[in-house]
Design a protein around this motif. Structure first.
Motif, PDB file in Angstrom:
ATOM      1  N   THR A  44       0.827  -1.211   0.000  1.00  0.00           N
ATOM      2  CA  THR A  44       0.000   0.000   0.000  1.00  0.00           C
ATOM      3  C   THR A  44       0.860   1.259   0.000  1.00  0.00           C
ATOM      4  O   THR A  44       0.443   2.300  -0.525  1.00  0.00           O
ATOM      5  CB  THR A  44      -0.944   0.015   1.211  1.00  0.00           C
ATOM      6  OG1 THR A  44      -0.178  -0.100   2.411  1.00  0.00           O
ATOM      7  CG2 THR A  44      -1.944  -1.121   1.124  1.00  0.00           C
ATOM      8  N   THR A 336      -8.522   4.075  -3.009  1.00  0.00           N
ATOM      9  CA  THR A 336      -8.801   2.692  -2.624  1.00  0.00           C
ATOM     10  C   THR A 336      -7.577   1.836  -2.935  1.00  0.00           C
ATOM     11  O   THR A 336      -7.127   1.785  -4.085  1.00  0.00           O
ATOM     12  CB  THR A 336     -10.019   2.136  -3.373  1.00  0.00           C
ATOM     13  OG1 THR A 336     -11.158   2.962  -3.108  1.00  0.00           O
ATOM     14  CG2 THR A 336     -10.324   0.718  -2.932  1.00  0.00           C
ATOM     15  N   ASN A 339      -5.980  -3.830  -1.043  1.00  0.00           N
ATOM     16  CA  ASN A 339      -6.591  -4.635   0.031  1.00  0.00           C
ATOM     17  C   ASN A 339      -7.992  -4.139   0.390  1.00  0.00           C
ATOM     18  O   ASN A 339      -8.550  -4.526   1.413  1.00  0.00           O
ATOM     19  CB  ASN A 339      -5.698  -4.644   1.267  1.00  0.00           C
ATOM     20  CG  ASN A 339      -5.490  -3.235   1.847  1.00  0.00           C
ATOM     21  OD1 ASN A 339      -6.125  -2.276   1.429  1.00  0.00           O
ATOM     22  ND2 ASN A 339      -4.591  -3.134   2.823  1.00  0.00           N
ATOM     23  N   SER A 341      -8.933  -1.330   1.482  1.00  0.00           N
ATOM     24  CA  SER A 341      -9.004  -0.240   2.450  1.00  0.00           C
ATOM     25  C   SER A 341      -9.030   1.090   1.714  1.00  0.00           C
ATOM     26  O   SER A 341      -8.543   1.198   0.576  1.00  0.00           O
ATOM     27  CB  SER A 341      -7.815  -0.299   3.406  1.00  0.00           C
ATOM     28  OG  SER A 341      -6.595  -0.091   2.706  1.00  0.00           O
ATOM     29  N   GLN A 342      -9.603   2.087   2.335  1.00  0.00           N
ATOM     30  CA  GLN A 342      -9.752   3.398   1.706  1.00  0.00           C
ATOM     31  C   GLN A 342      -9.217   4.489   2.619  1.00  0.00           C
ATOM     32  O   GLN A 342      -9.304   4.393   3.842  1.00  0.00           O
ATOM     33  CB  GLN A 342     -11.222   3.675   1.375  1.00  0.00           C
ATOM     34  CG  GLN A 342     -11.800   2.781   0.296  1.00  0.00           C
ATOM     35  CD  GLN A 342     -13.212   3.170  -0.079  1.00  0.00           C
ATOM     36  OE1 GLN A 342     -14.006   3.589   0.769  1.00  0.00           O
ATOM     37  NE2 GLN A 342     -13.539   3.048  -1.360  1.00  0.00           N
TER      38      GLN A 342
END
Length: 352
Positions: A44, A336, A339, A341-342
């Motif tokens: 990420t 986004t 995975n 998640s945001q």
């Protein structure tokens, strides 16, 4: 000024350091093994890094097209005022003078006192309501004119809306008749009472295809770090190409210095966390940009319209989407990650 504007939009546009990783594969006789899939792109932190660089490119293009955030427009206004309202050569070589151009819209007031040039822009044609002022103390060396300046902008009611200290340089051709390059290094920027930490450097070579470089360093309180971006860009009236280098270090650790003109150098170089390239052009409905992350094997496709901007990061090896963002015309939206998640995007800055 249109070709210079696109490079003035990177305040606060830093990135998180990319996390390393590796990959590999194997096979037997007669078996074709595909190349290893870059695993960095699954992190990420790398996705955020590419997203932030993409958003920096969006801001840069929007400045080129005439938009941009408030804080970085300080640089645009200084450049515009200096280039549009005065010629440092004629002001310095002429005797001390006072030129009051009232009864135009807006009014302009220029005068010299020794080596100091003052330029005043007014809201009204009677030159009674001051909009912006630059006070520049100049030193001449050959065809180069340089020195510190103070820039102040005022509201219609007289209050200070923006201010900055600026190191200004103009370079003229050998005949001393035309500007061939200019640079501005802004510090102590204050926007509506809020101090903007860090510095903004803008330098351009004039020409049919304008080559400019911008460097920005700014503290990010939420990360207890200082982010920086350096963009080298070349633009024509229809296309733009950019090389972006992102830095992150401890708070107050990064600095900007002029390199080989028009390039800026951000130090320390060890704090470099990513280098990407962006190419773009205008479309019938807005613009399109493409960011290439050759280190991690990803491509960010970005589309802008009057209502906002969308971007999709693709893994070049697999074709899979690994991250995406959507922002409105104010630069606010959501990123986004792969995975699912945001995190929020506020004023083109990824918040986490």
């Amino acid at each position: 000024m249109r070709n210079a504007r696109f490079v003035t939009a990177l305040v606060g546009a830093g990135a998180l350091a990319a996390c390393g990783g590796g990959g590999g594969g194997g096979g037997g006789t007669g078996v074709t093994v595909p190349p290893p899939v870059p695993t960095n792109l699954s992190e990420t932190s790398v996705q955020r890094n590419d997203a932030q660089s993409a958003l920096s490119g969006v801001q840069a293009y929007q400045e080129y097209a005439g938009g941009g955030s408030i804080s970085t427009l300080t640089a645009v206004r200084v450049v515009h005022t200096m280039l549009a309202k005065t010629n440092p050569k004629t002001l310095l070589t002429a005797p001390p003078r006072h030129v009051l151009s009232c009864n135009t819209s807006p009014g302009v007031n220029e005068y010299t006192s020794g080596d100091t040039i003052t330029i005043e822009d007014y809201y009204d044609s009677q030159c009674t309501q001051l909009e912006a002022e630059i006070v520049w103390t100049v030193t001449q060396s050959g065809n180069t004119y340089t020195g510190p300046a103070v820039f102040t902008e005022y509201s219609m009611t007289g209050g200070v809306t923006e201010s900055a200290n600026v190191q200004i340089t103009f370079i003229f051709n050998s005949a001393d008749t035309a500007v061939t390059g200019f640079s501005f290094l802004l510090s102590n920027v204050v926007d509506n009472g809020t101090a903007i930490s860090g510095e903004i450097g803008l330098a351009c070579n004039a020409g049919t295809a304008t080559t400019c470089d911008i460097a920005v360093v700014a503290n990010v309180a939420a990360l207890s770090a200082e982010d920086g971006s350096s963009v080298s860009a070349t633009a024509t009236t229809s296309s733009i190409s950019m090389q972006i280098s992102d830095y992150q270090g401890a708070e107050n650790s990064l600095s900007i210095a002029q390199g080989t003109f028009p390039a800026w150098v951000i130090s320390p170089s060890a704090d470099l966390v990513a280098s990407v390239s962006i190419a773009g052009q205008a479309t019938s409905s807005g613009f399109s940009l493409s960011l290439t992350d050759s280190t991690n094997g990803g491509t960010f496709a970005i589309t802008g319209t009057s209502s906002g901007v969308t971007g999709t990061l693709t893994n070049n090896a697999t074709g899979a989407t690994v991250a995406s963002f959507t922002v409105d015309d104010q630069g606010n939206g959501t990123l986004t990650y792969s995975n699912n998640s945001q995190v929020s995007i506020v004023d083109y800055i990824v918040q986490g």
